[in-house]
Design a protein around this motif. Sequence first.
Motif, mmCIF file in Angstrom:
data_model
loop_
_atom_site.group_PDB
_atom_site.id
_atom_site.type_symbol
_atom_site.label_atom_id
_atom_site.label_comp_id
_atom_site.label_asym_id
_atom_site.label_seq_id
_atom_site.Cartn_x
_atom_site.Cartn_y
_atom_site.Cartn_z
ATOM 1 N N VAL A 190 -34.805 52.043 -22.521
ATOM 2 C CA VAL A 190 -34.772 52.274 -21.080
ATOM 3 C C VAL A 190 -36.115 51.864 -20.508
ATOM 4 O O VAL A 190 -37.151 52.410 -20.896
ATOM 5 C CB VAL A 190 -34.479 53.750 -20.747
ATOM 6 C CG1 VAL A 190 -34.386 53.942 -19.237
ATOM 7 C CG2 VAL A 190 -33.207 54.223 -21.435
ATOM 8 N N ARG A 191 -36.112 50.874 -19.619
ATOM 9 C CA ARG A 191 -37.361 50.429 -19.002
ATOM 10 C C ARG A 191 -37.835 51.457 -17.985
ATOM 11 O O ARG A 191 -37.086 52.326 -17.552
ATOM 12 C CB ARG A 191 -37.165 49.068 -18.328
ATOM 13 C CG ARG A 191 -36.800 47.959 -19.285
ATOM 14 C CD ARG A 191 -36.974 46.593 -18.644
ATOM 15 N NE ARG A 191 -36.553 46.551 -17.253
ATOM 16 C CZ ARG A 191 -35.800 45.579 -16.736
ATOM 17 N NH1 ARG A 191 -35.354 44.603 -17.514
ATOM 18 N NH2 ARG A 191 -35.482 45.584 -15.457
ATOM 19 N N ASP A 192 -39.094 51.325 -17.568
ATOM 20 C CA ASP A 192 -39.656 52.285 -16.629
ATOM 21 C C ASP A 192 -38.953 52.261 -15.278
ATOM 22 O O ASP A 192 -38.998 53.244 -14.531
ATOM 23 C CB ASP A 192 -41.153 52.009 -16.439
ATOM 24 C CG ASP A 192 -41.970 52.485 -17.640
ATOM 25 O OD1 ASP A 192 -41.387 53.093 -18.547
ATOM 26 O OD2 ASP A 192 -43.188 52.237 -17.662
ATOM 27 N N ASP A 193 -38.307 51.121 -14.930
ATOM 28 C CA ASP A 193 -37.580 51.054 -13.660
ATOM 29 C C ASP A 193 -36.164 51.604 -13.761
ATOM 30 O O ASP A 193 -35.385 51.545 -12.806
ATOM 31 C CB ASP A 193 -37.539 49.616 -13.138
ATOM 32 C CG ASP A 193 -36.814 48.659 -14.081
ATOM 33 O OD1 ASP A 193 -36.243 49.127 -15.088
ATOM 34 O OD2 ASP A 193 -36.827 47.451 -13.821
ATOM 35 N N GLY A 194 -35.803 52.136 -14.950
ATOM 36 C CA GLY A 194 -34.496 52.740 -15.135
ATOM 37 C C GLY A 194 -33.447 51.835 -15.740
ATOM 38 O O GLY A 194 -32.379 52.300 -16.147
ATOM 39 N N SER A 260 -48.966 44.096 -21.062
ATOM 40 C CA SER A 260 -48.450 45.417 -21.421
ATOM 41 C C SER A 260 -46.928 45.388 -21.404
ATOM 42 O O SER A 260 -46.317 44.527 -20.754
ATOM 43 C CB SER A 260 -48.963 46.502 -20.468
ATOM 44 O OG SER A 260 -48.444 46.296 -19.162
ATOM 45 N N TYR A 261 -46.332 46.333 -22.135
ATOM 46 C CA TYR A 261 -44.869 46.412 -22.235
ATOM 47 C C TYR A 261 -44.524 47.868 -22.454
ATOM 48 O O TYR A 261 -45.078 48.512 -23.358
ATOM 49 C CB TYR A 261 -44.389 45.559 -23.407
ATOM 50 C CG TYR A 261 -42.903 45.291 -23.446
ATOM 51 C CD1 TYR A 261 -42.359 44.157 -22.849
ATOM 52 C CD2 TYR A 261 -42.031 46.170 -24.099
ATOM 53 C CE1 TYR A 261 -40.993 43.895 -22.901
ATOM 54 C CE2 TYR A 261 -40.674 45.921 -24.152
ATOM 55 C CZ TYR A 261 -40.159 44.781 -23.548
ATOM 56 O OH TYR A 261 -38.808 44.527 -23.590
ATOM 57 N N ALA A 262 -43.616 48.408 -21.619
ATOM 58 C CA ALA A 262 -43.326 49.838 -21.690
ATOM 59 C C ALA A 262 -41.822 50.082 -21.645
ATOM 60 O O ALA A 262 -41.070 49.351 -21.000
ATOM 61 C CB ALA A 262 -43.999 50.579 -20.545
#
Length: 298
Positions: A190-194, A260-262
């Motif tokens: 799940v990416r930080d933007d949902g 970066s990658y989250a």
Amino acid sequence: MADDGAPAALFDRAVVIFNPGRAGMDARIEALHQDLAADLPGLPVELLPTEYAGHARVLARTEAGRGAPLIVSVSGDGGYNEVVNGVMDVPGSKAVCTVIPAGNANDHYRSLPARTLSQAIREKAVRPIDLLRVTFRSGGREEVLYAHSYVGFGLTPLMAIGIEKGGKGKVLELVSVARTLRNLRPFELVRDDGATAKFDSLILANISRMAKYGTVSESHYPDDGRFEVVTLPHAGLMKMALMTLRAVTLGLGEQPSVTSYAFSTRNAVPCQIDGEVVHIQADTHVLVESAKGALATL
């Protein structure tokens, strides 16, 4: 032989960290000791054998906390990872690190410019390289680890687990890889933007080659403040097999690079950091950042 011992001024001692249980290690350490004595005349050389898993990190942390040592890790990627993390445990350390390959896979060493330790000492070839800083946050707890080469999810840690269970040697490793591909299950992030994404493989690479998997990117040296993102969205066994074949033959070509990658894990998933496998729990937030110039190396 160093000219007038000049390179010795870069360090106050040389420290050799190694696993004494590896076959042929005694002779190798003796030869290295003699080489260091010749290249750095008058410089103290300390031999520090490890006694248990994780001990290299403890030893490196202790040595990095005093003076300006040259820390030589005689190891594969996993052993060097412990040394790197030990040095990074000491903010502002003056330690300089290098690795002598002595493992099943030596991806980091293979990705560096070709030179012997003696050549690097004579040339005073100390230079900073980037690291991958990996932050895991889960249940109010945070853990930070560093990778000198790559962080992998999906295929790479499962292949490492399979090889470890199946045994070393080309034939046994090929059988293990085939079994791993057959048993591969996709994982969801799940990416930080949902937004969600389902992958068979995700590699965040600070180097161009992974000896077990081939050429994963066209980046040649980990010093640009960026790293490559190599993804394979879930597409089934055949596409995964074709990607693996391409990696070990032609290479995967240019890959997107980022600073970066989250993401967050939807389920528990294994993660491989420089050859060492760690198990990430569900609902863990993962942030991977390029730590530019974080480690002084020779």
